[in-house]
Write an enzyme that holds these catalytic residues in place. Sequence first.
Site, PDB file in Angstrom:
ATOM      1  N   TYR A   1      11.002   1.861   7.601  1.00  0.00           N
ATOM      2  CA  TYR A   1       9.621   1.608   7.221  1.00  0.00           C
ATOM      3  C   TYR A   1       8.829   2.910   7.143  1.00  0.00           C
ATOM      4  O   TYR A   1       8.040   3.125   6.213  1.00  0.00           O
ATOM      5  CB  TYR A   1       8.974   0.655   8.214  1.00  0.00           C
ATOM      6  CG  TYR A   1       7.622   0.135   7.775  1.00  0.00           C
ATOM      7  CD1 TYR A   1       7.526  -0.958   6.910  1.00  0.00           C
ATOM      8  CD2 TYR A   1       6.433   0.724   8.212  1.00  0.00           C
ATOM      9  CE1 TYR A   1       6.302  -1.447   6.500  1.00  0.00           C
ATOM     10  CE2 TYR A   1       5.199   0.230   7.823  1.00  0.00           C
ATOM     11  CZ  TYR A   1       5.138  -0.846   6.943  1.00  0.00           C
ATOM     12  OH  TYR A   1       3.924  -1.317   6.539  1.00  0.00           O
TER      13      TYR A   1
ATOM     14  N   PRO B   1       7.402  -5.083  -3.383  1.00  0.00           N
ATOM     15  CA  PRO B   1       6.393  -4.415  -2.544  1.00  0.00           C
ATOM     16  C   PRO B   1       6.610  -4.615  -1.049  1.00  0.00           C
ATOM     17  O   PRO B   1       5.966  -3.940  -0.251  1.00  0.00           O
ATOM     18  CB  PRO B   1       5.081  -5.048  -3.008  1.00  0.00           C
ATOM     19  CG  PRO B   1       5.468  -6.344  -3.635  1.00  0.00           C
ATOM     20  CD  PRO B   1       6.824  -6.138  -4.227  1.00  0.00           C
TER      21      PRO B   1
ATOM     22  N   HIS C   1      -1.412   4.469  11.130  1.00  0.00           N
ATOM     23  CA  HIS C   1      -0.864   3.284  11.780  1.00  0.00           C
ATOM     24  C   HIS C   1       0.361   3.653  12.601  1.00  0.00           C
ATOM     25  O   HIS C   1       1.275   4.310  12.106  1.00  0.00           O
ATOM     26  CB  HIS C   1      -0.478   2.226  10.732  1.00  0.00           C
ATOM     27  CG  HIS C   1      -1.629   1.374  10.314  1.00  0.00           C
ATOM     28  ND1 HIS C   1      -1.468   0.154   9.689  1.00  0.00           N
ATOM     29  CD2 HIS C   1      -2.964   1.544  10.436  1.00  0.00           C
ATOM     30  CE1 HIS C   1      -2.660  -0.375   9.434  1.00  0.00           C
ATOM     31  NE2 HIS C   1      -3.576   0.454   9.886  1.00  0.00           N
TER      32      HIS C   1
ATOM     33  N   LYS D   1       7.494   0.615  -0.446  1.00  0.00           N
ATOM     34  CA  LYS D   1       8.341   1.745  -0.831  1.00  0.00           C
ATOM     35  C   LYS D   1       8.038   2.312  -2.213  1.00  0.00           C
ATOM     36  O   LYS D   1       8.475   3.426  -2.522  1.00  0.00           O
ATOM     37  CB  LYS D   1       9.823   1.328  -0.789  1.00  0.00           C
ATOM     38  CG  LYS D   1      10.329   1.039   0.604  1.00  0.00           C
ATOM     39  CD  LYS D   1      10.294   2.283   1.456  1.00  0.00           C
ATOM     40  CE  LYS D   1      10.283   1.947   2.917  1.00  0.00           C
ATOM     41  NZ  LYS D   1       9.797   3.040   3.748  1.00  0.00           N
TER      42      LYS D   1
ATOM     43  N   TYR E   1       3.485  -8.981   8.227  1.00  0.00           N
ATOM     44  CA  TYR E   1       4.390  -9.610   7.269  1.00  0.00           C
ATOM     45  C   TYR E   1       4.837 -10.928   7.881  1.00  0.00           C
ATOM     46  O   TYR E   1       5.477 -10.944   8.946  1.00  0.00           O
ATOM     47  CB  TYR E   1       5.622  -8.743   7.014  1.00  0.00           C
ATOM     48  CG  TYR E   1       5.346  -7.412   6.350  1.00  0.00           C
ATOM     49  CD1 TYR E   1       5.525  -7.251   4.978  1.00  0.00           C
ATOM     50  CD2 TYR E   1       4.933  -6.311   7.087  1.00  0.00           C
ATOM     51  CE1 TYR E   1       5.286  -6.025   4.363  1.00  0.00           C
ATOM     52  CE2 TYR E   1       4.690  -5.087   6.477  1.00  0.00           C
ATOM     53  CZ  TYR E   1       4.869  -4.949   5.121  1.00  0.00           C
ATOM     54  OH  TYR E   1       4.640  -3.736   4.519  1.00  0.00           O
TER      55      TYR E   1
END
Length: 389
Positions: free
Chosen positions: A384, A292, A72, A296, A200
């Site tokens: 991220y 979550p 990704h 991580k 998200y």
Amino acid sequence: MKTQVAIIGAGPAGLLLGHLLRAEGIAVVVVERQSADYVASRIRAGVLERVTTGLMERLGLDARMKAEGIPHDGFNLADGERLIRIDIAALTGKQVMVYGQTELTRDLMEAADDRGLEIVYEAADVTLHDVEGDAPFVTYTMDGSEHRIDARFIAGCDGFHGPSRMAIPASVASVFEKVYPFGWLGILADVPPCNHELIYANHDRGFALASMRSATRSRYYIQVPVDEKLEDWPDERLWDELSVRLGPEAAANITRGPAIEKSIAPLRSFVFEPMRHGSLFLAGDSAHIVPPTGAKGLNLAASDVAYLSDSLIGFFRANDNDEIATYSSKALARVWKSERFSWQLTSLMHRFPETGAFERRMQIADLDYIAASAAAQTSIAENYVGLPL
């Protein structure tokens, strides 16, 4: 039985550590209280940072991950109306890999016999002894008999509820914890994902996440009160709620299907210090838990293992005590940065009981700022994709 390192727990952290040490000729025994089938069937996270994929490459166990995993280049934040894409590849030059923790664990388990990694499954009453000295040992029972493993070091990779952390006296420990007043209701279904990247979503009705395990298997979550009952969420109600919270663009591409698995997971932030006491080291969930949000958990366990394996290899190869001595402080520095990012993203994307009109407008303003700011997007992307070791 005698060994150089006894590892408690055969999850990804324990298996990764065991393989890394065995690759350097260090004697290792892994002790796990569950059966091999149980360990292999646990459904967990699926976004891997470069540190995690790098360890699999170092071990030469990355073939299936590279064949079946999905690289990704970015992910999305949503505010109910639009998608704000964070282009991590352009901003950091790196990618993340979508590859289920279940699959990574399977790869590590299947390679154990060929690589001489001994794993004892279904070990009951695992107890750590004499961890403050140079000759610790582990006892466990199996088939009605007690067994003992003598070691130079013990690595506690046995999760939040395991015995390893409990072996460190409260007098030398510090615990930091935040329990969130909500959980994630998740559904796993054999349907194609609604977007080729994760979403998200922050919505008036609460958080939602669109994720995937493969091109044909999707994982979705919604925020629910911590006391919510699973039976109150039949599949159709959950799909309806996801369609609202993820916004119209994602909703138009949702494919509905029956749940393979459905569960509610509580959220907490937790850090235990120190991560070393005498001859005992903690790694992964035995020392820290993150929400979550931001993916991580597994990756933070992998960074612990990277530090710890180097420390133990240096000790056994060159009698180098320096890395052993600094393991806890080095690991915790990265732990706290990851805790900060997970907490920050959780706070930005969820509705809290105390969230009023002002707090809600602050979240909207924050998302507006992120949408227009390359600097803000870079900061998010760096965290991220994973901070450097």
